[in-house]
Design an enzyme around this catalytic site. Structure first.
Site, PDB file in Angstrom:
ATOM      1  N   TRP A 211       0.839  -1.208   0.000  1.00 34.90           N
ATOM      2  CA  TRP A 211       0.000   0.000   0.000  1.00 34.90           C
ATOM      3  C   TRP A 211       0.877   1.263   0.000  1.00 34.90           C
ATOM      4  CZ3 TRP A 211      -0.456   4.178   3.339  1.00 34.90           C
ATOM      5  CH2 TRP A 211      -1.563   5.002   3.129  1.00 34.90           C
ATOM      6  N   HIS A 212       2.002   1.183   0.682  1.00 36.84           N
ATOM      7  CA  HIS A 212       2.846   2.371   0.791  1.00 36.84           C
ATOM      8  C   HIS A 212       3.583   2.711  -0.487  1.00 36.84           C
ATOM      9  CE1 HIS A 212       2.209   2.007   5.143  1.00 36.84           C
ATOM     10  NE2 HIS A 212       2.496   3.288   5.152  1.00 36.84           N
ATOM     11  N   GLY A 213       3.764   1.762  -1.360  1.00 33.38           N
ATOM     12  CA  GLY A 213       4.448   2.118  -2.604  1.00 33.38           C
ATOM     13  C   GLY A 213       4.810   0.911  -3.432  1.00 33.38           C
TER      14      GLY A 213
ATOM     15  N   PHE B 298       2.387   8.330  -1.047  1.00 31.91           N
ATOM     16  CA  PHE B 298       1.504   7.215  -0.743  1.00 31.91           C
ATOM     17  C   PHE B 298       0.122   7.585  -1.121  1.00 31.91           C
ATOM     18  CE2 PHE B 298       4.995   7.273   2.394  1.00 31.91           C
ATOM     19  CZ  PHE B 298       5.751   6.329   1.759  1.00 31.91           C
TER      20      PHE B 298
END
Lengths: 520, 404
Positions: free
Chosen positions: A322-324, A520
């Protein structure tokens, strides 16, 4: 438009507030909310107006789908809705990464060009997926589109969270009492905003200059010795915390000016004495989303120990993604998944063997130190842009790249400096940077360990939607006796201190400032 | 309401107090406030902001003689040198600045002033080296990016820059209304009694931090660090010319622009090659740049000839002689050298000798220190350099050994 920009603080925010309360007084709540939606869309469109279309289409689609799911619990429709949301995020956020890895694996040379990541797509997509799932479960109520649009686009939380939940926000928008400028809300909102601005601009941006060059050098393959590696990794650890929690505080403060209370996103995470506690305190709204819509959806702890562990691991892996789009985020997620599994096992061993049931100060301190070090190691992967860069820093942290102390310091240490050199410490350059790196790190470590957070300070005033108050369980809080009961009050000292925080924050506006969580 | 009033009162009072404090301490050396001993007499933080302050400060000085170059001239040539007598001189040397920036700042100064009569331009070999990519692309993209970072400061380029006036105003305000300035002001007060470098009102860098380093760490780490820096900087392949392109380094176009501007105003030009300690020259050679260095001298001599501006001369202070070959006092490591701070930077005392040679044309006390170069004598000078380079090789090997 950043919260820490002159155009936001001196133009956008005052105009939005005036417009909101004027419309509320003259035309009622619904028109005021419509004005707030318009302001929020303007705020979003400030970066790239073309992505406004994506946001509006996303809101319309999910609202209509949610209404349908509320009336007719059609699982296929839900799957379709979630898939479409994930497809959009996959295209914008992960397509480049997938193509690069596909090419590397197959030897192909596919190219999809440069795709600009729409701002905050992860935030508003996840909020809406939660809405769809809850509509399917029959949890959502009959919201009107205006309220729904504000729930998704409300500018204080739109760009960097907190990730808000419809059940928290929509009832506040449906308030039947007329919105009016409330003096108490202004006092609380302005104070929280000033503290957040100070954390973001003075502390996070202040220490960033000691983190960024180390990671740049590491990614470029430069030699990162023990002290530089730890100095840079710790500096990033504090930069990220003060950056993100400062921005979340600003969001809470701004929302409060409009009379809206947002959920809490940070609760002194670096005081945590185990990794589960860390995730209860770090990016709380994301943790809640992952728990409610991924971990529980995977089965949670319902299907035996093995499934429980694997569900935990998968949830954290997805949290990393999800963060990258990058292997480092995947490794970071996997690391935290592993940490959580080990912690779960350790807790079980403690119960089974009846050990450490009564936690001594030494146990708490050791547990905190271990947790903190593991979190710092995780951040190395999170920040480095390549696996090689992260490994380079970790090698340095383990002493594999040698030990260097600036010549200026060694020379002043006299015979001890000579002894250090005989032990293998090499002289290096950059005495000022070395000293300031460690001064900043030690000061901010003292801050995060001893000072109360926004939630504790404003608990009596309902600063956020959280019910936490000066929690000490599973945490290491030195000198808590001095700070535990400090709370905000309508007093001279608080007015002066928070006004000073605002002034110091404003003084950074003409300096270079980077905000980390935009990607993000 | 009392809380809100106090909140904003505190905000306004602190903001204005810090701004007034920054204005008075003037850490970045804009020299807009009185100087008071033990408070703001020296400006130790000014060295990091010279690209900002020198763009604005020159207007207040309106010099007759302008010194152009990088950090070597900034800390080597003092505008207060007795050689200049009563003439007003401004040192516009800027550390680490690209040649296009040096020449643009000087062009702006010439356009803004009616007073400049003489340009002293210190040229530096490294400023003329380019990568292979820059050779083929004629530096356009690189130049554009560099220019974008500073041109708004230079009024004569206003037509090319959007909102230049606003950008200048914002920048000047940030020298007062910023936390950077506040921490620099505090640091300025703390360092008043210490040996710290400071930029004076005429742009000269006192280089006192070298004295401090010499006192605490000695000369050895200084030499080691600088020689290492040179090697690192020259690790990537760099070129001075390409046989397929022009004889000249692409960077000569920047020098041409400045000289054209000066010619229009009939300003006297004295170009000079900075002196380098012999260890610097041998470091160049170890990175395969010695022949490029000599080629560059030929380029300069040819350039002077082709420019055919009678009011321009070229001096070379880089040839080997007693000064350039000065022994590094490693035996008594905390004593300074007479002419150099370290391999790349010379002291004011040497700068005075250079000025004496260039301006009064007095015969140098030390033979071969300062040679006027021309197309006629360049080959013989280069032959001398080649021979003397070989002669100093033994000293260089010994120095390297001693520095280990």
């Amino acid at each position: 438009m950043l919260f820490n920009s002159a155009e936001f603080i001196f133009l956008f925010l005052p105009i939005s507030l005036l417009l909101f309360f004027y419309l509320s007084n003259r035309h009622g709540n619904e028109v005021a909310l419509a004005g707030l939606v318009a302001c929020s869309l303007f705020f979003y469109g400030w970066w790239n107006p073309s992505y406004l279309v994506l946001l509006i289409v996303s809101m319309l689609f999910n609202y209509k789908l949610g209404r349908s799911l509320g009336k007719n619990t059609n699982k296929r429709l839900l799957t379709f809705g979630i898939a479409l949301n994930l497809a959009s995020i996959a295209y914008y956020k992960y397509a480049g990464f997938l193509i690069v890895n596909f090419n590397a694996a197959t030897g192909e040379s596919w190219d999809i060009g440069t795709i600009l990541l729409p701002l905050a797509i992860s935030f508003f997509t996840f909020q809406q997926i939660a809405y769809l799932v809850d509509s399917y479960k029959g949890i959502t109520k009959e919201y009107n589109f205006l309220h729904y649009a504000l729930f998704v686009s409300f500018f204080p939380q739109l760009i960097a969270g907190p990730i808000v939940h419809h059940k928290d926000m929509l009832p506040q928008f449906a308030n039947t009492q007329r919105y009016q400028a409330n003096l108490n809300n202004f006092k609380i909102g302005l104070t929280i905003f000033a503290i957040g601005l100070f954390k973001k601009t003075v502390l996070a941006d202040g220490i960033a200059v000691y983190a960024t060059p180390v990671f740049t050098l590491a990614d470029a393959g430069g030699n990162i010795d023990f002290f530089m590696a730890w100095g840079g990794a710790l500096a990033y650890t504090f930069q990220l915390y003060f950056d993100f929690s400062g921005y979340s505080d600003m969001a809470i403060g701004i929302a409060r000016l409009f009379g809206i209370i947002l959920p809490l996103n940070f609760y002194s995470p670096y005081k945590s004495a185990n990794i589960s506690e860390f995730w209860r305190r770090w990016h709380i709204t994301l943790s809640h989303f992952l728990r409610d819509y991924v971990y529980i959806a995977l089965g949670g702890n319902r299907n035996g120990v093995f499934k429980r562990y694997s569900n935990l691991f998968i949830t954290m892996l997805l949290g990393g993604i999800w963060h990258g789009a990058g292997w480092n985020f995947i490794i970071w997620g996997a690391l935290h998944g592993s940490y959580l599994m080990v912690n779960l096992a350790w807790q079980a061993v403690k119960v089974r063997c009846s050990i450490f049931q009564k936690q001594s100060y030494l146990y708490i301190f050791s547990a905190w130190l271990l947790t903190f070090i593991l979190v710092v190691i995780g951040w190395v992967f999170f920040r480095a842009t390549s696996i090689e860069g992260a490994i380079n820093i970790l090698t340095g942290m383990l002493g594999g790249n040698g030990f260097e102390i600036p010549n200026a310091i060694l020379a002043r240490l006299g015979s001890f400096g000579t002894t250090l050199q005989s032990w293998g410490v090499s002289p290096s350059n950059g005495g000022k940077v070395f000293i300031f790196t460690w001064l900043w790190n030690m000061t901010l470590l003292a801050f995060v360990l001893t000072l109360p957070n926004i939630q504790d300070l404003f608990f009596k005033e309902k600063g956020s939607l959280s019910k936490l108050n000066s929690e000490t369980e599973n945490s290491f809080w030195p000198f808590k006796g001095y700070f535990k009961y400090v709370s905000w009050s309508d007093s001279l000292i608080w007015a002066l201190l928070s006004g000073a925080c605002l002034a110091l924050g404003i003084l950074t506006l003409s300096q270079v400032s980077e905000f980390l969580y935009f990607q993000f | 309401m009392k809380y809100i009033t106090l909140y904003f009162t505190s905000f306004v009072i602190l903001l204005s107090s810090i701004a007034a404090f920054n204005w008075f301490i003037d850490p970045f050396a804009m020299y807009w406030s009185p100087r008071v001993s033990f408070l703001n007499q020296i400006k130790p933080e000014s060295g990091t902001r010279t690209r900002i302050t020198k763009a604005y400060q020159i207007k207040n000085i309106d010099p007759e003689i302008l010194i152009v170059g990088n950090s070597r001239v900034e800390m080597g040539l003092s505008p207060k040198s007795h050689i200049f007598q009563s003439q007003t001189v401004y040192n516009q040397g800027m550390p680490g600045s690209h040649l296009v920036m040096q020449t643009d700042f000087a062009i702006d100064a010439i356009k803004q002033s009616q007073n400049i009569k003489h340009l002293l331009i210190g040229v530096d070999f490294l400023d003329f080296l380019v990568t292979k990519e820059q050779l083929s692309h004629k530096n356009n993209l690189l130049d554009r990016n560099i220019k974008a970072s500073y041109r708004f400061r230079l009024e004569s380029f206003d037509a090319e820059v959007k909102h230049a006036k606003i950008s200048r105003l914002k920048e000047k305000l940030s020298l007062i209304f910023s936390l950077d300035a506040f921490s620099a002001s505090v640091s300025t007060i703390i360092k008043q009694n210490s040996l710290a470098s400071s930029i004076d009102e005429l742009g000269f860098n006192s280089a006192q931090s070298y004295v401090q380093i010499m006192k605490t760490e000695g000369i050895k780490p200084l030499f080691t660090q600088k020689l290492q820096e040179i090697s690192t900087r020259l690790e990537a392949p760099l070129f001075i010319t390409s046989p397929k392109q022009s004889f000249y380094s692409p960077r000569f176009k920047h020098l041409t622009s400045l000289i054209d501007e000066a010619k229009n105003k009939n300003i006297k030009i004295t170009l000079f090659i900075n002196p380098y300690h012999y260890s610097y020259l041998h470091s160049l050679a170890e990175q395969d740049q010695w022949s490029n260095f000599l080629t560059w001298k030929k380029q300069l001599a040819s350039f002077i000839y082709q420019t055919s501006y009678s009011n321009m001369t070229l001096w070379d202070f880089s040839g080997f002689n007693k000064i350039i070959n000065e022994k590094v006092p490693l035996a008594s490591p905390k004593s300074a050298m007479s002419w150099f701070w370290e391999p790349a930077h010379y002291r004011k005392e040497l700068g005075d000798k250079m000025l004496a040679v260039m301006l009064s044309k007095s015969k140098p006390a030390i033979a071969d220190f300062g040679r006027e170069l021309s197309l006629q004598n360049i080959n013989s000078h280069i032959q001398e350099d080649e021979i003397e380079f070989q002669q100093s090789l033994i000293s260089w090997q010994q120095l390297k050994k001693d520095l280990r």
